[in-house]
Design an enzyme around this catalytic site. Sequence first.
Site: not given
Ligand code: CO
Length: 303
Positions: A85, A96, A158, A166, A283
């Site tokens: 990540d 992200d 998010h 966030h 993601e």
């Molecule tokens: Co994230």
Amino acid sequence: MNEEILQQCFKAGKVASQVRRETAAKLAKPGTSYLQAMDFAEQRIIQLGGQIAWAQMAVNEVAAHFCPDENETGVSKEGEIIKVDIGVHNQGYIADNAMTVIVGSSKEYKYLVKAAQNALKAAIKLVRPGTQLWELGEAQSSEAEALGYRTVKNLSGHTLEHYKVHGGISIPSYNNKTKTELKEDWQIAIEPFVTDGQGLIKEGVSPTIFMVEQLRSARTPYARKILDEVKTQNGLPFTTRWLTRKLGKGPALLGLKELQQHGIVRAYPPLPEVSKGMVAQFEHSMIVKDKTTPYTRHEDDEW
Ligand code: CO
């Protein structure tokens, strides 16, 4: 959304996707040091002209939030499934993104990984102004279930904001009945976690990831040094080894303890699946438009 901000996001996305893929490729080879892989990711972000928001990984039943400390001796092993990540920012505008690799030549969790990828793809296809959040959630869980798995219900995507990981709105990975609608120009990250376990994570032990929660003055010089050291993160995460390498292990750990006790810094411990199920995650980050392409998409990405 103003053009300059969009460009900052796109620039961060280019670096983030490149570093994600390069780091994941390293870890996919058995025997790669976790510590070296994460050091590589951070150095590579800088080298490609980005700023480090974070570089994190997680192995097998741990869904997220692992950063090796400076004494970490772990190496990738045949059959592990490793999540990478990567967060990159430019002047606070964040990209992200995450992906999962299977270490070595094992095929055991191939469909688990595929399910997470399918879940992300299905949700992205629904992104446009007016889509309700539950729809994004349902798209993810039904893709996971189609291959016999579950999404992790207490983890979610998010909104992203300037220097904020966030932004306050969560994007569910199942139908949680939230009717909130996506709005044009929202900056969002969608990140299904898919598991062969129960579909819930808990907080683990030995956190190495932290964020400043409430900027107040600290009492001891150790704590003050840490706040000084992480000032440039501007509220984005930091990890233990940045501090132990710079300030020494004793002072860094003492300072961190004090900052947590006073509610200035919050720890983000590793997140294992409650039934020790294996977890895969993908993601992407994107801007909500009528036609949306994630800005963390790499040309070699399947999804
Ligand atoms: Co994230």
